[in-house]
Design a protein around this motif. Structure first.
Motif, short mmCIF file in Angstrom:
data_model
loop_
_atom_site.label_atom_id
_atom_site.label_comp_id
_atom_site.label_asym_id
_atom_site.label_seq_id
_atom_site.Cartn_x
_atom_site.Cartn_y
_atom_site.Cartn_z
N THR A 183 0.81 -1.22 0.00
CA THR A 183 0.00 0.00 0.00
C THR A 183 0.84 1.27 0.00
N THR A 191 -5.73 2.63 0.05
CA THR A 191 -5.07 1.66 0.92
C THR A 191 -6.10 0.72 1.56
N GLU A 214 1.92 -0.49 7.80
CA GLU A 214 0.57 -0.31 8.35
C GLU A 214 0.48 -1.06 9.68
#
Length: 260
Positions: A183, A191, A214
């Motif tokens: 992403t 995302t 993330e």
């Protein structure tokens, strides 16, 4: 929370991996194994060796020393202190065990979405076009992109292109999927759509290794989190332990830089 996995079968293993670029020792005696149905997230600062580890695992970079195995295929061993790769035929067998999703999609711009997904099964696995097309359409439905089959990559958003890239990887029916910052090239809204797909695959017990920045996602979707820094594994374990109660000061320092 980390999901439960079947820990009885090791799908992929790297032992004592070393990799240098000139004087820069990027990977220093790294060992990682991944079991069937397990999701392993690799986190760490830029320059810690995460992406190099994935590139070595998928033969895009050659290691200096160590061993890489995909189930029964030992693709690389070390002899007399140097890494020795198996024959190209054995490496091709190993390559069919995994799929790789890059940061930048790497789709063929002159192929339609459908052709991007079905091309490798036809050309590499020698599937019939009919079978490959049926499978490709099934995967595009799963990605929410059935209506984009005839579109070209340039006509899609970044999130849609990345979902096509995931479908393309899945079309080869790999045993394990590697994601390298899937992403990082996307804005927050896009995302979310890609992470939703990865979460669905995790629920279906797809074996995955995800290099990601993330952090909340890694905490939610993983069975195990590996924190790398300076070319070594500093800490690894259950995501709740690594994120909620890290043992190493370097891990604590890194996670403080992220708003959980």
């Amino acid at each position: 929370m980390g999901k439960e996995s079947n820990l009885s079968e090791t799908v992929f293993q790297m032992d004592n991996i070393r990799k240098s670029f000139g004087e820069n020792n990027v990977l220093k005696d790294i060992s990682v194994s991944v079991n069937k149905g397990e999701v392993v997230s690799i986190i760490g600062p830029s320059g810690s060796g995460k992406s190099t580890l994935l590139r070595c695992a998928t033969f895009l970079e050659t290691i200096d020393a160590g061993e890489i195995r995909y189930r029964d295929i030992t693709a690389v061993t070390t002899t007399d202190g140097k890494a020795v790769y198996r024959s190209s035929a054995d490496l091709q067998k190993a390559q069919r065990r995994f799929g790789l999703v890059f940061q930048q999609f790497n789709l063929f711009p002159h192929f339609s979405v459908l052709k991007n997904v079905m091309d490798a099964p036809v050309s590499v696995k020698k599937q019939s076009k009919e079978a490959a097309q049926a499978k490709a359409m099934e995967l595009l439905r799963k990605m929410g992109l059935e209506d984009k089959a005839d579109a070209y990559p340039g006509q899609l958003s970044g999130g849609q292109q990345q979902r096509v890239a995931i479908a393309r990887a899945l079309a080869m029916e790999p045993e394990i999927l590697f994601f390298d910052e899937p992403t990082s090239a996307l804005d927050p809204e896009l995302t979310g759509e890609v992470l939703k797909v990865i979460r669905l695959l995790a629920e279906e017990k797809m074996t995955m290794v995800i290099v990601t920045h993330e952090m909340p996602f890694a905490r939610m979707v993983s069975n195990r989190v590996v924190f790398m820094d300076g070319g070594v594994i500093v800490e690894e374990g259950d995501p709740e332990d690594v994120f909620g109660n890290p043992q190493q000061e370097r891990t604590k320092q890194f996670l403080r830089n992220y708003q959980q």
